[in-house]
Write a protein that holds these residues in place. Structure first.
Motif, PDB file in Angstrom:
ATOM      1  N   GLY A 107      26.727 -38.802  23.951  1.00 16.55           N
ATOM      2  CA  GLY A 107      25.325 -39.022  24.329  1.00 16.55           C
ATOM      3  C   GLY A 107      25.150 -39.511  25.756  1.00 16.55           C
ATOM      4  O   GLY A 107      24.035 -39.490  26.279  1.00 16.55           O
ATOM      5  N   ALA A 108      26.238 -39.956  26.399  1.00 14.03           N
ATOM      6  CA  ALA A 108      26.127 -40.447  27.772  1.00 14.03           C
ATOM      7  C   ALA A 108      25.931 -39.274  28.733  1.00 14.03           C
ATOM      8  O   ALA A 108      26.310 -38.145  28.435  1.00 14.03           O
ATOM      9  N   SER A 109      25.328 -39.558  29.897  1.00 14.46           N
ATOM     10  CA  SER A 109      25.248 -38.520  30.921  1.00 14.46           C
ATOM     11  C   SER A 109      26.336 -38.782  31.954  1.00 14.46           C
ATOM     12  O   SER A 109      26.593 -39.933  32.326  1.00 14.46           O
ATOM     13  N   VAL A 110      26.987 -37.711  32.397  1.00 17.67           N
ATOM     14  CA  VAL A 110      28.105 -37.866  33.327  1.00 17.67           C
ATOM     15  C   VAL A 110      28.050 -36.832  34.438  1.00 17.67           C
ATOM     16  O   VAL A 110      27.390 -35.799  34.320  1.00 17.67           O
ATOM     17  N   ARG A 111      28.752 -37.158  35.492  1.00 18.01           N
ATOM     18  CA  ARG A 111      28.995 -36.201  36.565  1.00 18.01           C
ATOM     19  C   ARG A 111      30.497 -35.976  36.608  1.00 18.01           C
ATOM     20  O   ARG A 111      31.287 -36.937  36.623  1.00 18.01           O
ATOM     21  N   ILE A 112      30.883 -34.704  36.574  1.00 18.48           N
ATOM     22  CA  ILE A 112      32.299 -34.366  36.633  1.00 18.48           C
ATOM     23  C   ILE A 112      32.514 -33.486  37.844  1.00 18.48           C
ATOM     24  O   ILE A 112      31.776 -32.520  38.065  1.00 18.48           O
ATOM     25  N   LYS A 113      33.519 -33.816  38.625  1.00 19.23           N
ATOM     26  CA  LYS A 113      33.889 -32.913  39.715  1.00 19.23           C
ATOM     27  C   LYS A 113      35.339 -32.528  39.506  1.00 19.23           C
ATOM     28  O   LYS A 113      36.168 -33.374  39.156  1.00 19.23           O
ATOM     29  N   GLY A 114      35.621 -31.243  39.684  1.00 19.24           N
ATOM     30  CA  GLY A 114      37.005 -30.814  39.505  1.00 19.24           C
ATOM     31  C   GLY A 114      37.149 -29.325  39.698  1.00 19.24           C
ATOM     32  O   GLY A 114      36.188 -28.636  40.076  1.00 19.24           O
ATOM     33  N   LYS A 115      38.353 -28.859  39.455  1.00 20.65           N
ATOM     34  CA  LYS A 115      38.645 -27.428  39.633  1.00 20.65           C
ATOM     35  C   LYS A 115      38.443 -26.685  38.323  1.00 20.65           C
ATOM     36  O   LYS A 115      38.853 -27.165  37.271  1.00 20.65           O
ATOM     37  N   LEU A 116      37.879 -25.492  38.462  1.00 20.01           N
ATOM     38  CA  LEU A 116      37.759 -24.631  37.286  1.00 20.01           C
ATOM     39  C   LEU A 116      39.121 -23.992  37.035  1.00 20.01           C
ATOM     40  O   LEU A 116      39.674 -23.328  37.914  1.00 20.01           O
ATOM     41  N   ILE A 117      39.677 -24.239  35.860  1.00 21.63           N
ATOM     42  CA  ILE A 117      40.998 -23.671  35.545  1.00 21.63           C
ATOM     43  C   ILE A 117      40.942 -22.933  34.210  1.00 21.63           C
ATOM     44  O   ILE A 117      39.991 -23.092  33.439  1.00 21.63           O
ATOM     45  N   GLU A 118      41.965 -22.133  33.991  1.00 20.95           N
ATOM     46  CA  GLU A 118      42.072 -21.452  32.710  1.00 20.95           C
ATOM     47  C   GLU A 118      42.411 -22.508  31.660  1.00 20.95           C
ATOM     48  O   GLU A 118      43.257 -23.363  31.911  1.00 20.95           O
ATOM     49  N   SER A 119      41.803 -22.379  30.498  1.00 20.22           N
ATOM     50  CA  SER A 119      42.028 -23.412  29.502  1.00 20.22           C
ATOM     51  C   SER A 119      43.446 -23.323  28.930  1.00 20.22           C
ATOM     52  O   SER A 119      43.951 -22.247  28.651  1.00 20.22           O
ATOM     53  N   GLN A 120      44.042 -24.481  28.752  1.00 16.11           N
ATOM     54  CA  GLN A 120      45.391 -24.527  28.187  1.00 16.11           C
ATOM     55  C   GLN A 120      45.341 -24.330  26.669  1.00 16.11           C
ATOM     56  O   GLN A 120      46.170 -23.645  26.108  1.00 16.11           O
ATOM     57  N   TYR A 150      37.698 -21.422  29.821  1.00 17.87           N
ATOM     58  CA  TYR A 150      37.791 -22.263  31.017  1.00 17.87           C
ATOM     59  C   TYR A 150      37.731 -23.737  30.664  1.00 17.87           C
ATOM     60  O   TYR A 150      37.163 -24.124  29.647  1.00 17.87           O
ATOM     61  N   GLU A 151      38.264 -24.534  31.552  1.00 20.64           N
ATOM     62  CA  GLU A 151      37.998 -25.974  31.508  1.00 20.64           C
ATOM     63  C   GLU A 151      38.031 -26.511  32.929  1.00 20.64           C
ATOM     64  O   GLU A 151      38.308 -25.784  33.880  1.00 20.64           O
ATOM     65  N   ILE A 152      37.741 -27.798  33.052  1.00 22.79           N
ATOM     66  CA  ILE A 152      37.702 -28.393  34.391  1.00 22.79           C
ATOM     67  C   ILE A 152      38.846 -29.406  34.483  1.00 22.79           C
ATOM     68  O   ILE A 152      38.960 -30.285  33.637  1.00 22.79           O
ATOM     69  N   ALA A 153      39.669 -29.271  35.537  1.00 22.11           N
ATOM     70  CA  ALA A 153      40.677 -30.299  35.805  1.00 22.11           C
ATOM     71  C   ALA A 153      39.965 -31.402  36.583  1.00 22.11           C
ATOM     72  O   ALA A 153      39.619 -31.250  37.758  1.00 22.11           O
TER      73      ALA A 153
END
Ligand code: 4AD
Ligand code: MG
Length: 465
Positions: free
Chosen positions: A72-85, A91-94
């Motif tokens: 429920g929290a709001s967040v800011r994520i910065k990272g690289k778009l990578i193929e999901s493991q 996709y996911e974000i590192a």
């Protein structure tokens, strides 16, 4: 902050426009958090689509904020778009940066589990954040766009009819009063409330339909449509009635009942195809969770002819069926929802247009047939939902219309002078109908309660939020 540089999740997942290894900023609400020793996962949804994107935090120790991030929290994520493991997503974000913008605590009502629709109605301020209501609100927006596209491409003009009116189009009496008179101390004249003292100098109400004004515009512009809120103070607490709902009302000059039925059928099929072709993500969600057959049904209906039959034929079918109806059937009665369901679900198994209804059970403005007993009305009925469209060819003969109004007990005919004037000066045969937008959405999505296809439903004893 760099909020405006964010990437919407739909662009990553649905349109697949973002290349791998691109730096992205994701802003959204946390759906789940899992923190392990080696790795942590923060799953975020930003409302642009159903799917979430997962932020993968490689060294959780370096992100103490993780312990404060809850569902429920709001967040800011910065990272690289990578193929999901892992499996399940592409996709996911590192994660390189993780900021908690607005915390939520364990009292957040939308924890990860299924909630009942009844419960979600009580928290209609939060339910747009769920998968179901996210999908519903998105498809509502897309279908509203489809409505405009359909009519604009056909050369219909979008007009705005008043919400405050002094006339009762449907004559059913379900009107909400608009007034600034002091309830406790109203102005009285001759023992009655003196409405000339009210804000508009006369009794006024919320519109139950934009049709009467729509007719005026149609005779001037040709083909028009309205799309706006309408209000009905009917005390019917059913799963198909709302006190505030949105209606689309096309009105065509130089058109008769057949043209009207053709337009209604073409319009509905357009919406069904639009849902299937342009709202794929939402429709596959509804197909999975709400109604397994909904897509197949829409596709087959979009390709088949609606059944058309007169009211008289419909009554014969109902009378000769072996069904036990709660409301007995005979010529002259209004069709109840059990009758509509029998016709659409059992007899024809598809949408049905019933036309030429008895004059007595329909509104004053419908064109009288030569038999003097029936009017050029039509209702489109669909399985599950029942009546989805109501319309008619309008009475364009001044004398016949005036007579019918008198017969219907309309005593203030002089107040409809403007409506009669378009018959007095250059009268034009014309026709139109109203589609209940919520009922269309119910049919398209498979949802069974009107309270769940409009963000903030208004029904008897309920106007919260
Ligand atoms: O059949 P109705 O009452 O027709 C009219 O209002 C005409 N003036 C329309 C026209 O000819 N321009 O309402 C039209 C449609 C219904 O078929 C139904 O789909 C929807 O509006 N509707 C409602 N939807 C939700 N809640 C209610 N209380 C509704 N009443 C009607
Ligand atoms: Mg109706």
């Amino acid at each position: 902050m760099d909020y405006k540089n964010r990437t919407r999740i739909a662009r990553i997942i649905l349109s697949d426009e973002i290349a791998l290894n691109t730096d992205v900023i994701i802003l959204g609400l946390v759906r789940t958090v899992r923190v392990g020793k080696e790795v942590a996962f923060v799953e975020v949804n930003d409302g642009s689509c159903l799917k979430n994107i997962q932020g993968v935090v490689g060294e959780p120790d370096k992100f103490p904020v993780l312990s404060e991030i809850l569902t429920g929290a709001s967040v800011r994520i910065k990272g690289k778009l990578i193929e999901s493991q892992g499996g399940g997503q592409k996709y996911e974000i590192a994660v390189e940066e993780l900021d908690l913008i607005g915390p939520a605590d364990a009292t957040y009502p939308l924890q990860k589990k299924r909630h009942s629709y009844e419960f979600l109605r009580e928290i209609a301020h939060l339910r747009p954040r769920t998968n179901t209501f996210g999908a519903l609100n998105r498809i509502r927006s897309k279908l509203a766009y489809a409505v405009h596209q359909f009519y604009q491409e056909k050369g219909f003009y979008y007009i705005h009819t008043p919400i405050v009116t002094t006339s009762d189009c449907e004559g059913a009496g379900g009107l909400f009063r608009v007034s600034t008179i002091d309830h406790e101390n109203p102005p009285i004249s001759d023992g009655k409330i003196d409405w000339t003292e009210d804000f508009f100098g006369t009794e006024s109400f919320l519109a139950v339909s934009g049709q009467l004004e729509g007719e005026l515009l149609a005779t001037a512009l040709g083909d028009i449509y309205t799309f706006g809120p309408t209000f009905r103070a009917e005390n019917s607490n059913t799963s198909r009635h709302a006190s505030e709902f949105w209606m689309i009302e096309p009105e065509m000059a130089w058109a008769e009942l057949d043209d009207n039925m053709d337009l209604a059928e073409e319009f509905l099929k357009y919406l069904f195809r639009y849902a299937l072709e342009k709202c794929e993500e939402e429709m596959s969600f509804f197909g999975q969770w709400i109604d397994k057959e909904v897509r197949q049904t829409l596709a087959s209906v979009a390709d088949s002819q609606f059944e058309r039959l007169t009211y008289t034929e419909a009554i014969k079918i109902l009378e000769s069926s072996s069904e036990k109806f709660e409301f007995p059937v005979s010529w002259g009665v209004d069709l109840q929802s059990e009758h509509e369901r029998y016709l659409t679900e059992k007899k024809f198994k598809k949408p049905v247009i019933v036309y030429d209804y008895p004059e007595e059970i329909k509104s004053f403005y419908m064109k009288l047939n030569d038999d003097g007993k029936t009017v050029r009305a039509m209702d489109v009925l669909v399985p599950r939902v029942g009546e989805i469209i109501g319309g008619s060819q309008r009475e364009h003969r001044l004398d016949v219309l005036e007579n019918r109004m008198k017969e219907k007990g309309i005593t203030n005919i002089e107040e409809y002078q403007w409506y009669l004037d378009i018959r007095k000066y250059g009268t034009v045969p014309h026709s139109g109908f109203g589609l209940g937008f919520e009922r269309a959405i119910m049919y398209i999505t498979g949802m069974t309660n009107i309270r769940d296809v409009i963000p903030f439903p208004r029904v008897p004893k309920w106007a919260k939020f």
